[in-house]
Design a protein around this motif. Structure first.
Motif, PDB file in Angstrom:
ATOM      1  N   TRP A 273       0.831  -1.215   0.000  1.00 33.04           N
ATOM      2  CA  TRP A 273       0.000   0.000   0.000  1.00 33.04           C
ATOM      3  C   TRP A 273       0.868   1.271   0.000  1.00 33.04           C
ATOM      4  CZ3 TRP A 273      -0.636   4.342   2.957  1.00 33.04           C
ATOM      5  CH2 TRP A 273      -1.822   5.063   2.786  1.00 33.04           C
ATOM      6  N   GLY A 274       0.439   2.261  -0.756  1.00 32.81           N
ATOM      7  CA  GLY A 274       0.992   3.615  -0.646  1.00 32.81           C
ATOM      8  C   GLY A 274       2.513   3.686  -0.655  1.00 32.81           C
ATOM      9  N   ALA A 275       3.044   4.300   0.390  1.00 38.19           N
ATOM     10  CA  ALA A 275       4.492   4.571   0.472  1.00 38.19           C
ATOM     11  C   ALA A 275       5.239   3.562   1.350  1.00 38.19           C
ATOM     12  CB  ALA A 275       4.719   5.991   0.990  1.00 38.19           C
ATOM     13  N   TRP A 276       4.604   2.417   1.646  1.00 36.81           N
ATOM     14  CA  TRP A 276       5.294   1.453   2.528  1.00 36.81           C
ATOM     15  C   TRP A 276       6.591   0.927   1.903  1.00 36.81           C
ATOM     16  CZ3 TRP A 276       3.087   3.437   6.179  1.00 36.81           C
ATOM     17  CH2 TRP A 276       1.782   3.251   6.623  1.00 36.81           C
ATOM     18  N   GLY A 277       6.649   0.839   0.581  1.00 33.72           N
ATOM     19  CA  GLY A 277       7.885   0.388  -0.071  1.00 33.72           C
ATOM     20  C   GLY A 277       9.025   1.376   0.130  1.00 33.72           C
ATOM     21  N   LEU A 278       8.726   2.675   0.036  1.00 36.84           N
ATOM     22  CA  LEU A 278       9.748   3.702   0.277  1.00 36.84           C
ATOM     23  C   LEU A 278      10.190   3.680   1.739  1.00 36.84           C
ATOM     24  CD1 LEU A 278       8.233   6.704  -1.737  1.00 36.84           C
ATOM     25  CD2 LEU A 278      10.182   5.285  -2.393  1.00 36.84           C
ATOM     26  N   MET A 279       9.227   3.449   2.636  1.00 33.88           N
ATOM     27  CA  MET A 279       9.565   3.313   4.053  1.00 33.88           C
ATOM     28  C   MET A 279      10.526   2.146   4.256  1.00 33.88           C
ATOM     29  SD  MET A 279       7.010   2.554   7.293  1.00 33.88           S
ATOM     30  CE  MET A 279       6.475   0.961   6.694  1.00 33.88           C
ATOM     31  N   ALA A 280      10.236   1.010   3.616  1.00 38.33           N
ATOM     32  CA  ALA A 280      11.072  -0.185   3.741  1.00 38.33           C
ATOM     33  C   ALA A 280      12.505   0.112   3.300  1.00 38.33           C
ATOM     34  CB  ALA A 280      10.479  -1.316   2.900  1.00 38.33           C
ATOM     35  N   GLU A 281      12.641   0.794   2.174  1.00 38.46           N
ATOM     36  CA  GLU A 281      13.982   1.100   1.652  1.00 38.46           C
ATOM     37  C   GLU A 281      14.750   2.011   2.601  1.00 38.46           C
ATOM     38  OE1 GLU A 281      14.533   2.075  -2.468  1.00 38.46           O
ATOM     39  OE2 GLU A 281      12.685   1.041  -3.021  1.00 38.46           O
ATOM     40  N   LYS A 282      14.076   3.023   3.140  1.00 36.61           N
ATOM     41  CA  LYS A 282      14.758   3.980   4.015  1.00 36.61           C
ATOM     42  C   LYS A 282      15.228   3.293   5.302  1.00 36.61           C
ATOM     43  CE  LYS A 282      14.309   8.490   6.258  1.00 36.61           C
ATOM     44  NZ  LYS A 282      14.994   9.539   5.522  1.00 36.61           N
ATOM     45  N   ILE A 283      14.389   2.440   5.866  1.00 41.69           N
ATOM     46  CA  ILE A 283      14.770   1.758   7.112  1.00 41.69           C
ATOM     47  C   ILE A 283      15.877   0.739   6.847  1.00 41.69           C
ATOM     48  CG2 ILE A 283      13.933   0.236   8.954  1.00 41.69           C
ATOM     49  CD1 ILE A 283      11.276   1.757   8.854  1.00 41.69           C
ATOM     50  N   ALA A 284      15.791   0.037   5.722  1.00 38.94           N
ATOM     51  CA  ALA A 284      16.859  -0.923   5.379  1.00 38.94           C
ATOM     52  C   ALA A 284      18.191  -0.203   5.161  1.00 38.94           C
ATOM     53  CB  ALA A 284      16.462  -1.701   4.127  1.00 38.94           C
ATOM     54  N   LYS A 285      18.152   0.945   4.483  1.00 41.43           N
ATOM     55  CA  LYS A 285      19.386   1.727   4.232  1.00 41.43           C
ATOM     56  C   LYS A 285      20.054   2.154   5.525  1.00 41.43           C
ATOM     57  CE  LYS A 285      18.965   3.769  -0.300  1.00 41.43           C
ATOM     58  NZ  LYS A 285      18.311   4.783  -1.094  1.00 41.43           N
ATOM     59  N   ALA A 286      19.246   2.301   6.579  1.00 40.99           N
ATOM     60  CA  ALA A 286      19.797   2.724   7.870  1.00 40.99           C
ATOM     61  C   ALA A 286      20.498   1.568   8.595  1.00 40.99           C
ATOM     62  CB  ALA A 286      18.678   3.289   8.749  1.00 40.99           C
ATOM     63  N   GLY A 287      20.502   0.381   7.972  1.00 42.91           N
ATOM     64  CA  GLY A 287      21.251  -0.740   8.541  1.00 42.91           C
ATOM     65  C   GLY A 287      20.403  -1.801   9.214  1.00 42.91           C
ATOM     66  N   PHE A 288      19.171  -1.976   8.715  1.00 45.69           N
ATOM     67  CA  PHE A 288      18.271  -2.949   9.320  1.00 45.69           C
ATOM     68  C   PHE A 288      17.752  -3.946   8.283  1.00 45.69           C
ATOM     69  CE2 PHE A 288      17.523   1.114  11.721  1.00 45.69           C
ATOM     70  CZ  PHE A 288      18.282   0.756  12.822  1.00 45.69           C
ATOM     71  N   PHE A 289      17.349  -5.109   8.781  1.00 40.38           N
ATOM     72  CA  PHE A 289      16.699  -6.128   7.951  1.00 40.38           C
ATOM     73  C   PHE A 289      15.199  -5.903   8.122  1.00 40.38           C
ATOM     74  CE2 PHE A 289      15.048 -10.152   6.603  1.00 40.38           C
ATOM     75  CZ  PHE A 289      16.007 -10.754   5.805  1.00 40.38           C
ATOM     76  N   PHE A 290      14.577  -5.306   7.105  1.00 39.14           N
ATOM     77  CA  PHE A 290      13.180  -4.856   7.216  1.00 39.14           C
ATOM     78  C   PHE A 290      12.254  -5.823   6.489  1.00 39.14           C
ATOM     79  CE2 PHE A 290       9.383  -2.625   5.923  1.00 39.14           C
ATOM     80  CZ  PHE A 290       9.069  -1.832   7.020  1.00 39.14           C
ATOM     81  N   VAL A 291      11.162  -6.193   7.156  1.00 36.18           N
ATOM     82  CA  VAL A 291      10.183  -7.123   6.581  1.00 36.18           C
ATOM     83  C   VAL A 291       8.797  -6.485   6.632  1.00 36.18           C
ATOM     84  CG1 VAL A 291       9.005  -9.341   6.906  1.00 36.18           C
ATOM     85  CG2 VAL A 291      11.495  -9.177   7.239  1.00 36.18           C
ATOM     86  N   LYS A 292       8.065  -6.588   5.526  1.00 33.25           N
ATOM     87  CA  LYS A 292       6.636  -6.249   5.527  1.00 33.25           C
ATOM     88  C   LYS A 292       5.887  -7.429   4.918  1.00 33.25           C
ATOM     89  CE  LYS A 292       7.228  -3.254   1.421  1.00 33.25           C
ATOM     90  NZ  LYS A 292       6.444  -3.814   0.325  1.00 33.25           N
TER      91      LYS A 292
END
Length: 282
Positions: A47-66
Motif C-alpha cells: 500500500w501507498g508509500a510502505w515500499g519507500l519506508m522499507a527502503e529507508k529503514i533498510a538503508k539505515a542498517g536494518f533487515f526490514f520485513v513487511k
C-alpha cells in the motif's frame, strides 16, 4: 548504501494459509536488527508509500520485513488487490497474531539477522496486534506504534450489532476500491473467546520492550488521545506527536512520488533514531 529486495516470499502458516512477505536489507558483514512492519485494517504490504519506508529503514542498517496477513483479502497470486473477500470476512485477531508469529519464526533464523534485536512497527490496528505480540513474545525487544488503536474492541454497537449477530455478516464500503468488504460474526466470537488475550491496555502495561508511540495530531481515524492513553499505560514508553499529521502520515494509495511524504519521513527518521539509541547501542 544499496538495498537488496526480496519480494513475495511465500510464508506457510499451518494455522491460517500461505501469505507473502518482502525483505529489504543492505549488504553487511554484521548481523542486522530485524524490523517487522504490521499493516492495519484494510491494509496490505504494498500500500501507498510502505515500499519507500522499507527502503529507508533498510538503508539505515536494518533487515526490514513487511507482509500481507493471510486473511487481509489479497492473494499470493495478486498481492495488490482485494481479490479474496471471503478470506477478508473470515479474518480475526487470532489469525493476525498467528501470522505475525510465523513471520518472526521465518526471518529470525535468517543468517543475516541478529536474533537478539527484534523490533515490531505496527500501523493502526496493526499497532494493537503488535502490542499484544510484544507482551507475549520475549524475543521482541522493540515496539513502535504508528497511529495505533488503544483497544481492539472496535465493533458495531446497538441495533447494528444485533443485526450482525442475526444476519451473520455486515459490510463496510472500501472508499478507494468501492468494494463491499464482508465481516462475518466469527470475528466477534473470536474476540469474545479471547477477550483477556486481546486486551491491548493490559498488554501495554505488561510489555517489557523499549516502546515508541508515534501519532499525528490530525489523525482522522484514530484520535491522538489513544496514543496518550497508551503512553500513560506504559510510562517507560516515549510519545512522539507529529503536528497536523493524518492517519497515514501523508501517504495514500497509489503513491506515485519517488519521495516519502514529509510526515511519514519524520516518523521513519524518529523510528531509526529510536532503534539505534535504545536497541542497537543500548
Amino acid at each position: 548504501m544499496e538495498v537488496i529486495k526480496k519480494e513475495n516470499i511465500v510464508i506457510s502458516n499451518p494455522e491460517t494459509k500461505d501469505f507473502l512477505a518482502d525483505a529489504y536489507y543492505p549488504e553487511s558483514k554484521q548481523k542486522l536488527p530485524l524490523v517487522i512492519f504490521v499493516h492495519g485494517y484494510k491494509g496490505y504490504k504494498d500500500w501507498g508509500a510502505w515500499g519507500l519506508m522499507a527502503e529507508k529503514i533498510a538503508k539505515a542498517g536494518f533487515f526490514f520485513v513487511k507482509f500481507n496477513s493471510s486473511h487481509n483479502g489479497t492473494t499470493t497470486n495478486d498481492p495488490h488487490n482485494f481479490g479474496d473477500l471471503e478470506a477478508f470476512g473470515q479474518n480475526n485477531y487470532s489469525k493476525e497474531l498467528s501470522d505475525l508469529g510465523a513471520v518472526i519464526d521465518f526471518f529470525i533464523t535468517d543468517e543475516r539477522v541478529d536474533d537478539q534485536k527484534v523490533i515490531l512497527i505496527g500501523h493502526s490496528r496493526g499497532g494493537g496486534i503488535s502490542i499484544i505480540k510484544t507482551s507475549e513474545d520475549e524475543r521482541i525487544n522493540g515496539l513502535i506504534t504508528l497511529a495505533s488503536v488503544d483497544t481492539l474492541e472496535r465493533f458495531p454497537t446497538g441495533n447494528a450489532f444485533e443485526n450482525w449477530k442475526k444476519e451473520g455478516v455486515y459490510y463496510v464500503m472500501n472508499g478507494r476500491t468501492k468494494q463491499e468488504m464482508p465481516h462475518y460474526f466469527q470475528f466477534y466470537k473470536d474476540f469474545e473467546e479471547n477477550v483477556h488475550r486481546f486486551d491491548v491496555e493490559r498488554a501495554m502495561e505488561m510489555a517489557k520492550a523499549h516502546i515508541l508511540i508515534i501519532h499525528g495530531t490530525n489523525d482522522e481515524s484514530v484520535a491522538p488521545k489513544e496514543a496518550e492513553h497508551l503512553h500513560i499505560l506504559n510510562p517507560n514508553s516515549e510519545l512522539f506527536l507529529i503536528d497536523n499529521a493524518n492517519h497515514t502520515f501523508g501517504a495514500k494509495e497509489p503513491w506515485e512520488s519517488p519521495d516519502l511524504p514529509e510526515d511519514l519521513n519524520k516518523a521513519i527518521e524518529k523510528c531509526i533514531d529510536f532503534i539505534n539509541n535504545k536497541i542497537v547501542h543500548e
